[in-house]
Design a protein around this motif. Structure first.
Motif, PDB file in Angstrom:
ATOM      1  N   SER A  83       0.870  -1.184   0.000  1.00 60.29           N
ATOM      2  CA  SER A  83       0.000   0.000   0.000  1.00 60.29           C
ATOM      3  C   SER A  83       0.906   1.233   0.000  1.00 60.29           C
ATOM      4  O   SER A  83       2.142   1.125  -0.021  1.00 60.29           O
ATOM      5  N   GLY A  84       0.306   2.408   0.041  1.00 58.31           N
ATOM      6  CA  GLY A  84       1.082   3.652  -0.066  1.00 58.31           C
ATOM      7  C   GLY A  84       2.130   3.790   1.025  1.00 58.31           C
ATOM      8  O   GLY A  84       3.232   4.304   0.787  1.00 58.31           O
ATOM      9  N   SER A  85       1.805   3.336   2.229  1.00 60.87           N
ATOM     10  CA  SER A  85       2.754   3.453   3.347  1.00 60.87           C
ATOM     11  C   SER A  85       4.040   2.690   3.035  1.00 60.87           C
ATOM     12  O   SER A  85       5.130   3.101   3.442  1.00 60.87           O
ATOM     13  N   GLN A  88       6.121   4.888   1.071  1.00 67.10           N
ATOM     14  CA  GLN A  88       6.722   5.933   1.926  1.00 67.10           C
ATOM     15  C   GLN A  88       8.008   5.384   2.546  1.00 67.10           C
ATOM     16  O   GLN A  88       9.038   6.064   2.601  1.00 67.10           O
ATOM     17  N   PHE A 108      -1.260  12.006   7.288  1.00 67.38           N
ATOM     18  CA  PHE A 108      -0.448  11.150   6.413  1.00 67.38           C
ATOM     19  C   PHE A 108       0.965  11.712   6.206  1.00 67.38           C
ATOM     20  O   PHE A 108       1.912  10.957   5.995  1.00 67.38           O
ATOM     21  N   ARG A 111       2.525  10.468   9.207  1.00 65.53           N
ATOM     22  CA  ARG A 111       2.943   9.070   9.062  1.00 65.53           C
ATOM     23  C   ARG A 111       4.327   8.979   8.422  1.00 65.53           C
ATOM     24  O   ARG A 111       5.152   8.177   8.803  1.00 65.53           O
ATOM     25  N   VAL A 158       3.502  15.900   1.548  1.00 72.21           N
ATOM     26  CA  VAL A 158       2.324  15.234   0.977  1.00 72.21           C
ATOM     27  C   VAL A 158       1.585  16.240   0.103  1.00 72.21           C
ATOM     28  O   VAL A 158       1.261  17.342   0.561  1.00 72.21           O
ATOM     29  N   ASN A 160      -1.475  15.955  -1.267  1.00 68.83           N
ATOM     30  CA  ASN A 160      -2.910  16.061  -0.975  1.00 68.83           C
ATOM     31  C   ASN A 160      -3.169  15.405   0.377  1.00 68.83           C
ATOM     32  O   ASN A 160      -3.204  14.180   0.463  1.00 68.83           O
ATOM     33  N   THR A 162      -5.072  13.849   2.787  1.00 68.94           N
ATOM     34  CA  THR A 162      -6.396  13.228   2.756  1.00 68.94           C
ATOM     35  C   THR A 162      -7.133  13.451   4.081  1.00 68.94           C
ATOM     36  O   THR A 162      -8.358  13.422   4.127  1.00 68.94           O
ATOM     37  N   ASP A 189       4.387  12.640  -1.750  1.00 68.93           N
ATOM     38  CA  ASP A 189       3.295  11.651  -1.648  1.00 68.93           C
ATOM     39  C   ASP A 189       2.081  12.227  -2.368  1.00 68.93           C
ATOM     40  O   ASP A 189       1.622  13.321  -2.029  1.00 68.93           O
ATOM     41  N   VAL A 191      -0.684  10.114  -2.854  1.00 62.02           N
ATOM     42  CA  VAL A 191      -1.535   8.920  -2.731  1.00 62.02           C
ATOM     43  C   VAL A 191      -2.980   9.228  -3.112  1.00 62.02           C
ATOM     44  O   VAL A 191      -3.613   8.441  -3.814  1.00 62.02           O
ATOM     45  N   SER A 212      -0.761   5.186  -4.585  1.00 58.53           N
ATOM     46  CA  SER A 212      -1.229   3.799  -4.468  1.00 58.53           C
ATOM     47  C   SER A 212      -2.516   3.617  -5.243  1.00 58.53           C
ATOM     48  O   SER A 212      -3.118   4.578  -5.720  1.00 58.53           O
ATOM     49  N   GLN A 214      -5.634   2.486  -4.707  1.00 52.90           N
ATOM     50  CA  GLN A 214      -7.035   2.451  -4.266  1.00 52.90           C
ATOM     51  C   GLN A 214      -7.727   3.803  -4.146  1.00 52.90           C
ATOM     52  O   GLN A 214      -8.809   3.895  -3.590  1.00 52.90           O
ATOM     53  N   LYS A 215      -7.106   4.854  -4.670  1.00 53.58           N
ATOM     54  CA  LYS A 215      -7.697   6.192  -4.499  1.00 53.58           C
ATOM     55  C   LYS A 215      -8.226   6.688  -5.846  1.00 53.58           C
ATOM     56  O   LYS A 215      -9.135   6.097  -6.397  1.00 53.58           O
TER      57      LYS A 215
HETATM   58  C1  LIG Z   1      -1.915  11.016   1.493  1.00 54.24           C
HETATM   59  C2  LIG Z   1      -1.790   9.611   1.974  1.00 54.24           C
HETATM   60  N1  LIG Z   1      -0.561   9.091   2.133  1.00 54.24           N
HETATM   61  C3  LIG Z   1      -0.385   7.829   2.567  1.00 54.24           C
HETATM   62  C4  LIG Z   1      -1.465   7.035   2.867  1.00 54.24           C
HETATM   63  C5  LIG Z   1      -1.236   5.650   3.302  1.00 54.24           C
HETATM   64  O1  LIG Z   1      -1.589   4.875   2.225  1.00 54.24           O
HETATM   65  P1  LIG Z   1      -1.971   3.323   2.407  1.00 54.24           P
HETATM   66  O2  LIG Z   1      -3.197   3.279   3.259  1.00 54.24           O
HETATM   67  O3  LIG Z   1      -2.200   2.937   0.977  1.00 54.24           O
HETATM   68  O4  LIG Z   1      -0.805   2.675   3.053  1.00 54.24           O
HETATM   69  C6  LIG Z   1      -2.762   7.518   2.711  1.00 54.24           C
HETATM   70  C7  LIG Z   1      -3.940   6.693   3.027  1.00 54.24           C
HETATM   71  O5  LIG Z   1      -5.064   7.124   3.033  1.00 54.24           O
HETATM   72  C8  LIG Z   1      -2.918   8.842   2.256  1.00 54.24           C
HETATM   73  O6  LIG Z   1      -4.139   9.353   2.086  1.00 54.24           O
END
Ligand SMILES: Cc1ncc(COP(=O)(O)O)c(C=O)c1O
Length: 385
Positions: A83-85, A88, A108, A111, A158, A160, A162, A189, A191, A212, A214-215
């Protein structure tokens, strides 16, 4: 239609972006995972193939070429099962020797700081209030201060957020970094905005742009992508601690043969391939314009119904709107009401739970879907009165 000059409505008041005939009703207005078109879901049903087969290589190569077009880049694009993380973490492991500045304006971007700390880096946290954007001047100041203490290998930002629906000005931020500290790598990022708005990797001189599946791409979760610059790859060669799964040098070696070092997520690649074809059939400029139109439509609806918007004015996200819950709606009850109509929105994130709600307008969301959602919210509000 020229996407950049698209009006909100035609002369007759009819809306542009006519809903495609095969579009199922939208269920998810959360900012990811988003609804996936049935043809894309169905692509995952095909029988397995060997992951060292020509068929896989041709599927992988085709997706990579289309992703490069979406990234507006000649540079390499990595696709990994994560996934996106995960991406990262890959970015930090491959771009940062010792010091990184993490710009944080929401959950995020925070994160990414936690990931940097987790990778044992000297992670300098520069935090601005949630719902505001990261500004080029803040980036310049933070870089200048940090450079007094030694080399800064990279910055993270980042595009956008979220969690708050704020988009930071990446082009200007990247220009600031290059001016103040030309050696510092620019890690971004995207994502929740990639493919919903134009993010030209080469023109903006970025070093890494991750996303990633799924968005806004509207593919099931499980794939992460990154465009990566030559200078990042060159520097990675002298870094230790790149790990194995996310080692960019290893990924680059296999990418040249249109495959990955470990077993790729074959079914997800098939789904991606069908979705990329759908994206190019719509047209990428038309797709960006549709997202801009949906964002504007959501802002207009919210303000016309006396809601506030949480995002700093001028930095509103093109793919998710965070609406202030100044009218005191019971958001859990609203979502139950929407659920009975097979729709769902998101509560405010973290500190904004109950104080705001988020409407995702990305991926397969069309203006007519928003009309249905807004009608249902208005019905709920009328019943609550
Ligand atoms: C901007 C952003 N970065 C990173 C992530 C983490 O992505 P993932 O949940 O695909 O690991 C998200 C998840 O919503 C996100 O919105």
């Amino acid at each position: 239609m020229n996407a950049t000059t698209a009006n909100m409505t035609t002369d007759t008041g009819m809306e542009l972006f006519d809903t495609p005939a095969d579009k199922p009703a939208q269920r998810l207005f959360v900012p990811g995972p988003t609804d996936v078109h049935p043809d894309v879901l169905a692509a995952q049903d095909a029988p397995m193939i060997g992951h060292r087969s020509e068929e896989l290589e041709s599927l992988f190569g085709k997706c990579t070429e289309q992703l490069q077009q979406l990234y507006h880049t000649e540079a390499r694009v990595f696709t990994v099962a994560a996934s996106g993380s995960g991406m990262q973490e890959a970015a930090i492991r491959n771009a940062v020797n010792r010091r990184v500045i993490n710009f944080v304006n929401g959950a995020f971007s925070r994160r990414w700081h936690d990931v940097s700390v987790g990778c044992d880096k000297e992670a300098i946290l520069v935090e601005v209030p949630w719902c505001t954007a990261i500004k080029p001047a803040q980036v310049e100041d933070a870089l200048q201060t940090a450079l007094a203490g030694g080399r800064v290998d990279a910055i993270t930002v980042v595009h956008n957020e979220t969690s708050t629906g704020v988009a930071s000005p990446i082009e200007a931020i990247a220009a600031s970094v290059r001016r103040v500290s030309p050696h510092t790598l620019i890690l971004v990022d995207a994502v929740s905005s990639f493919s919903g708005t134009k993010l030209p990797f080469d023109a903006w001189g970025l070093d890494l742009l991750l996303t990633s599946s799924q968005k806004a791409l509207a593919v099931p979760p499980g794939l992460a992508f990154a465009a990566v610059s030559d200078r990042l790859i060159d520097g990675a060669a002298s870094l230790s601690g790149r790990g194995w799964y996310f080692d960019f040098l290893q990924l680059d070696k296999y990418r040249k043969r249109n495959t990955t070092p470990a077993t790729p997520a074959i079914s997800l690649l098939r789904a991606l391939s069908v979705q990329l074809d759908r994206i190019f059939a719509e047209g990428i400029d038309a797709r960006y314009a549709r997202h801009a139109f949906c964002a504007q439509k959501t802002h207009t609806w919210a303000t016309q119904h006396n809601f506030g918007l949480m995002a700093e004015a001028g930095y509103e996200s093109p793919t998710v709107t965070t609406v202030e819950n100044n009218l005191g709606l019971d958001i859990a009850a609203l979502n139950r009401f929407l659920g009975e109509r097979e729709m769902q929105i998101s509560n405010g994130y973290g500190q904004y739970k109950g104080k705001a709600f988020r409407i995702g307008h990305m991926g397969e969301v069309w203006p007519s879907d928003l009309d249905q959602l807004f009608r249902a919210i208005e019905e709920f509000m009328a019943a609550e009165r």
